[in-house]
Scaffold this active site. Sequence first.
Site, PDB file in Angstrom:
ATOM      1  N   GLU A  89      31.016  68.922  72.887  1.00  0.00           N
ATOM      2  CA  GLU A  89      30.955  70.389  72.753  1.00  0.00           C
ATOM      3  C   GLU A  89      32.352  71.007  72.719  1.00  0.00           C
ATOM      4  O   GLU A  89      32.504  72.178  72.370  1.00  0.00           O
ATOM      5  CB  GLU A  89      30.101  71.005  73.873  1.00  0.00           C
ATOM      6  CG  GLU A  89      30.741  71.089  75.255  1.00  0.00           C
ATOM      7  CD  GLU A  89      30.635  69.800  76.072  1.00  0.00           C
ATOM      8  OE1 GLU A  89      30.464  68.717  75.466  1.00  0.00           O
ATOM      9  OE2 GLU A  89      30.753  69.881  77.318  1.00  0.00           O
ATOM     10  N   CYS A 146      28.558  64.468  80.701  1.00  0.00           N
ATOM     11  CA  CYS A 146      29.425  64.416  81.878  1.00  0.00           C
ATOM     12  C   CYS A 146      28.599  64.547  83.160  1.00  0.00           C
ATOM     13  O   CYS A 146      27.849  63.651  83.497  1.00  0.00           O
ATOM     14  CB  CYS A 146      30.516  65.488  81.766  1.00  0.00           C
ATOM     15  SG  CYS A 146      31.940  65.161  82.824  1.00  0.00           S
ATOM     16  N   HIS A 185      33.010  64.922  75.965  1.00  0.00           N
ATOM     17  CA  HIS A 185      32.568  66.297  75.717  1.00  0.00           C
ATOM     18  C   HIS A 185      32.570  66.645  74.231  1.00  0.00           C
ATOM     19  O   HIS A 185      33.505  67.295  73.741  1.00  0.00           O
ATOM     20  CB  HIS A 185      33.477  67.271  76.464  1.00  0.00           C
ATOM     21  CG  HIS A 185      33.296  67.236  77.947  1.00  0.00           C
ATOM     22  ND1 HIS A 185      32.205  67.790  78.567  1.00  0.00           N
ATOM     23  CD2 HIS A 185      34.041  66.684  78.935  1.00  0.00           C
ATOM     24  CE1 HIS A 185      32.284  67.600  79.875  1.00  0.00           C
ATOM     25  NE2 HIS A 185      33.390  66.916  80.125  1.00  0.00           N
TER      26      HIS A 185
END
Lengths: 739, 222
Positions: free
Chosen positions: B198, B86, B196
């Site tokens: 994560e 990002c 994302h």
Amino acid sequence: MIPNVVPVTPELIAEHGLKPDEYQRILDLIGREPTLTELGIFSAMWNEHCSYKSSKKWLRTLPTTGPRVICGPGENAGVVDIGDGQAIIFKMESHNHPSYIEPHEGAATGVGGILRDVFTMGARPVAALNALRFGAPEHPRTRHIVSGVVAGIGGYGNSFGVPTIGGEVNFDPSYNGNCLVNAFAAGLADADKIFYSEAKGVGLPIVYLGSKTGRDGIHGATMASAEFGEGTEEKRPTVQIGDPFSEKLLLEACLELMASGAVIAIQDMGAAGLTCSAVEMGAKGNLGVELDLDKVPCREDGMSAYEMMLSESQERMLMVLDPAREKDAEAIFVKWGLDFAIIGKTTDDLRFRVRRHGDVMADLPIKELGDQAPEYDRPWIATAKPETLSPASAPAPSDVGEALARLIGLPDMCSRRWVWEQYDHLIQGNTAVGPGGDAAVIRVERQKKGLAFSLDVTPRYCAADPVEGGKQAVAECWRNLTAVGAEPLAITDNLNFGNPEKPEIMGQLVGCIQGIGEASRALDFPVVSGNVSLYNETNGKGILPTPTIGGVGLLPDVAQRATIPFKAEGEAIILVGETKGHLGQSIYLRDIAGKSDDKSAPPPVNLAVERRNGDFVRTEIRAGNLTAVHDLSDGGVFVALAEMAIASGIGARVKPETALPLHAWAFGEDQARYLVTMPEKDAESFMARAAQAGVPAARIGVTGGSELTLAGATPISLVELGVAHEGWLPAYMAEGAEL
Amino acid sequence: MKSAVVVFPGSNRERDMLYALELITGVKPHAVWHTERDLPDVDLVVLPGGFSYGDYLRTGAIAARGNIMPAIAKAADRGVRILGVCNGFQILCEAGLLPGVLMRNAGLKFVCRHVKLQVVNAETDFTRKYERGQVWNCPVAHGDGNYFTDTDTLARLEGEGRVALRYAEGTNPNGSLNDIAGILNERGNVFGLMPHPENMIEPLNGATDGRALFESVLEAVA
């Protein structure tokens, strides 16, 4: 004292929002004419927003304690024990007037302010929600306000890094000239490391932290305590400008500083900025405060004492520091690139003294400014008790299925995806149930347990019957938390009303507070923080009474949570709670039957039944017996069924056994009800347990197929329902929707 | 695997990334403050998501000129794996470690939702634990993810298999060129993506599709 250059005239006093008797009170208190700076300080401290002068008498009646309450109202936010040495710190606050004048910045700084309230107490924010109320869709300003408010909330929260996980959006003509932006935030802290605003110790340094002071937001709190009329747009300079980047740095710097042990007391600069924060810290600690404004970091040259004391520039904090730790503290703020200045000290004389260029610009008794602000017992008239509408007298639609397809796509009922996709609802990685559920759920970082949040109120109920409406707002919030499997812990209230100087409006406020008090006592759901926003009127017409309730609940195991979507075909659908077909004040009656002038009673709330039914459902969820759960509210059973079906892509076949007219059964808004599903084989034992607990429950159908079929109504395909549900808001915002 | 997460003022998914790396690699990563001039000895350097410097000027532009950046460029030259997610992807582009730019989303709004990602190249250090052509779920949350570059660069990226991930099934949230979601540098050790992973590592997140990305690096450096 320096003499006034500008004479204090009745006009000037009125411009400061002070009534003649309030000015007389000032004269009696200080025995002389106030300086202009002092007049500004009084105006800031004694306005409705900061002093609660019209509501205090009634707010005292609310229950604010409980076995889990660590700190109730009076601090920056409420603090509640969630076990394992942890606490959840939360509050909701309005930013209504600024958001109408300048939607983007007004809403953004509303979020900024509430986040600061939470991290001022030592908590890292973990959830944000917001309750938004806009004017009628066809009003020319509504689209602009929706667009600005949503972008403002998203812009601030996304950059700051808190997940925005839920809330409410509604439209009503009463908000045409006065939208409501109620921002909620919650943060996590160790229960033994909570920071308060009470200053302790004489001669200690008062430190200014964060962004510089500018001329923005001067008189923001006074503006927020006045009605709107013509020329409201001219008030734009009173709206503050937010900078989420600075706020994020301030958060990290404050948490680091708090961990270092240097902080004795801390207060954020919100409404009425430096004035309010300094007075509160001193008054609470029974100490005087002396400020040297020449030391205040300023963004602009030549600011006067008056401007500095009233500036509402954002992202600023005031602290009392341990003098031995001054250097460490400064190093932390230098690391984060923020201003740090010692601007004064605590004293033992209980005076609030402010100097500029060596001159004393204000010298006032600090206790009277804060604790002893005027308080009113305003005259009020109770709202007349409305008649109850019988189910048989509400007009029937030509087809209940077709009515559902219309209901699900109404402005107040359609999907809010267009709104929440602009909010980062996944950051921090703990979101278990995001926007669109009964309550939002997060996992407590690195723990098994979870926290649930919900914001609720039904303003049309409150208008028809403030007491029942106030009860319903609390009960609905409690039910939403229960529907995900959480134990409801405590609430924050954000009371939005019109002009309290009108006895009918004051009657609404008194009635709603009475209802909130009854419900929170009966449900052991104490009020630990809150905010009052009055004078929400335009050209003499008040908004619907809107006491927004923000509730927090605890899940011992976040994996043991319930959600709305159906999970499989062929499962039993059971309606928990009693269905009486109450259509008074329902969405159906207003929007489908066209009775927008409905004056009948809202659904009554039986708090004992609410509790019994809710406790039963929660126990079943925690035992892992239920596959889907949905609370029933606006639109009743049939809307809830549609939402469960749309969310899952699985249809349902429903056949109620009822003597009620079908539309009253389908769309009635009786309280204390839930829809639950479970594998067919488990249904019988569930019904037995319900009977044993004295909880009414009825098997109404089975999941499956690609349609929603209600016996006696035209079946509707899920595709059609989904399109109707998802379509309205994006089309409206793209200016293509038919109104 | 030893890893480091670089923290800039305004980074806000660094805690998510630190948590994910610790969970998946079993080793606590270093958090490196942007004013440092050296990196610890690690196998993977991550530039996390957020709004470094408030997105002021241009996303990633100010962070890309931070004190730590020369050390990251040097590490990339040595072949250390660098991952930008990002805002991290935006910084890598601004720093010239990846080609192209990330423009304002085509819809002009911030977008947070789940998208489908297709693995275009499963032979990279960041995607080897996926199958070629595999489609997985991943959230995005950004206002400036609209990838753009000139025609020649685009042809090279595509021709050299450096477009590792593409938005699939019509879920491109930002209007990026060729549905590009993530790209590699020429050497293949620097990877930037807008989604994302994560936030897609545990059952709580709804699925664990993002784990394989970190496990890929884990395997590559083993």
